[in-house]
Design a protein around this motif. Structure first.
Motif: not given
Length: 492
Positions: A468-476
């Protein structure tokens, strides 16, 4: 006084003999350095390099490693607040960036062929009191294999791995101190073959220099390389490996990826196991996992059927697979959505699931059908009968990829599941589609109680928080292509 290896319960006569053998080999070969390497959550090797004289002590007492290395996302950011009260409450044994100990396996010792006077040992992390770290992904696969063993089976795997090789034209983007960032840029590259001429001998000849490096590196390390091939996409190639037991196959994949990237880099090439490199007109890379079970009592392929089931047709699993093979196949189908995140664990990898692209879209199986998620290969009386899972991306952690197959397939066996008819339209309408994003895949894992029980709820929570940490940075990220370039192409 007992050694750390003894406190871990690993010391016996065989290991003692192996430690002596490695110590003699290090001395006789004139080695100066020995790397102690461990595979992290993302399938990347990390570790420490020792002077050769420290090898025996490392084998007996382990090597210290900061525990936060197990809590990193794909950018190397720590996904847990290790210095805040309660920040690692869900991770017993972790906190305050405490130490773990890497204990090397003496039987893994090799001399690295691309760098002078350097040995290599594979290691796993242990708590300082001698307990194994349950979050270690190799331990996760060992636990899954133990469950399979208790059911009377062993797993055999063959690997087909697609990846890309580029020639480095300028290292400045990666090594220029003015451009340093977290994560940083990859080097500038150009193609080693222009692509879109599948298996073309001329393209192989054009790419022979880097492929020779792949060949000699793999063979020098004792890896069971069978063939090297030109794939469809520009600069895309494939390596095929002979069948081994599952744990050996996973170990080999970890070592192969790391060794290929390092040996090619020294020769001026950039290899990447990223699924979809950040360029126009590329083809996605897949990792096709061939798998079967062996009946431990007889040593026979447990998927093998001598004669088709009465009344069956080509569309029936029972026409080709044994009852156990059909149940295993049905388990893989039943848990396909939940296990997808272990087979394709990056944001980038889900761009591969497109129609008519030799990559799956739906939860289907087919008989020798390369568009289906699961391809059943072989026939009655064929000892090589097996199931090929085509869902994986080459950046996947092999220990988690294999463990997901075991937990899914074993659930099918234990529940006696039946497989639906084979498809002849893998890109047609289907009841269940594979996840199309990392977030959807993580949700699918959350909704699969059998997989959560198989992996353990604590491991799934840990894995999910890191991803989820990886995904959040991608989404941002404002520039998604730049994110892919830095996050995956530069590092995987």
């Amino acid at each position: 006084m007992t050694s750390f290896a003894q406190r871990c319960g690993l010391h016996d006569a065989a290991r003692a003999a192996a430690v002596d053998r490695v110590a003699r080999q290090v001395a006789a070969s004139g080695l100066e350095l020995v790397r102690v390497a461990w595979c992290d959550l993302h399938g990347v090797t990390r570790g420490k390099t020792l002077v050769a004289a420290g090898t025996r002590r490392a084998l007996d007492e382990g090597v210290g490693m900061v525990s936060t290395l197990m809590l990193k996302d794909t950018s190397d950011r720590t996904a847990f607040k290790v210095f805040e009260p309660g920040g690692t409450a869900s991770l017993p044994g972790f906190g305050q960036a405490n130490n773990l100990l890497l204990l090397p396996d003496p039987d893994s010792f090799r001399q690295l062929p691309w760098t002078p006077a350097t040995g290599w040992l594979r290691a796993q992390p242990w708590f300082q009191d001698g307990r194994p770290v349950p979050l270690d992904t190799r331990h996760v696969l060992q636990d899954a294999l133990a469950k399979l063993d208790a059911a009377g089976y062993a797993m055999r795997c063959g690997l087909e791995v697609e990846f890309h090789i580029y020639r480095i034209t300028d290292e400045a983007p990666q090594l220029d101190s003015e451009l340093a960032a977290w994560p940083g840029l990859p080097p500038a590259v150009q193609l080693v073959h222009p692509g879109y001429n599948l298996l073309a001998e001329g393209w192989y000849d054009q790419a022979e220099e880097p492929l020779r490096i792949v060949q000699t590196t793999a063979q020098a390390l004792g890896l069971p390389l069978a063939s090297l091939e030109i794939e469809l996409g520009p600069s895309q190639v494939e390596a095929v490996f002979d069948v081994t037991d599952a744990l050996t196959a996973a170990d080999n994949m970890v070592l192969f990826r790391s060794a290929v990237r390092q040996s090619l880099r020294r020769a001026g090439y950039h290899a990447t196991f990223m699924c979809r490199p950040p360029f126009p007109n590329i083809m996605s890379s897949g990792w096709h996992l061939h798998q079967s079970l062996v009946d431990k009592a007889t040593g026979v392929n447990a998927f093998l059927r001598e004669l088709p089931a009465d009344g069956s047709t080509d569309a029936d699993a029972s026409h080709t697979l044994s009852a156990v093979g059909e149940q295993y196949l049905a388990g893989l189908l039943a848990h396909a959505r939940g296990m997808a995140v272990f087979c394709t664990p990056t944001v980038n990898g889900f761009g591969r699931f497109r129609p008519n692209a030799l990559a799956p879209q739906s939860v289907l199986w087919g008989r020798d059908n390369r568009g289906a998620m699961l391809r059943v290969i072989g026939g009655c009386g064929d000892a090589a009968t097996r199931i090929e899972n085509r869902i994986g991306e080459p950046a996947a952690n092999p220990y988690l990829y294999f463990a997901s197959q075991i937990h899914a397939g074993l659930d099918g066996i234990l529940r006696g599941l039946s497989a639906p008819p084979a498809t002849d339209a893998p890109y047609g309408e289907a009841n269940a589609k594979l996840p199309t994003t990392l977030g959807e895949a993580l949700d699918a894992l959350r909704d699969d109680p059998a997989l959560i029980e198989g992996f353990g709820g604590a491991f799934c929570d840990y894995f999910t928080q890191v991803k989820r940490s990886e995904l959040a940075r991608h989404d941002q990220a404002e520039d998604k292509t730049d994110f892919m370039r830095r996050e995956y192409f530069s590092r995987f």
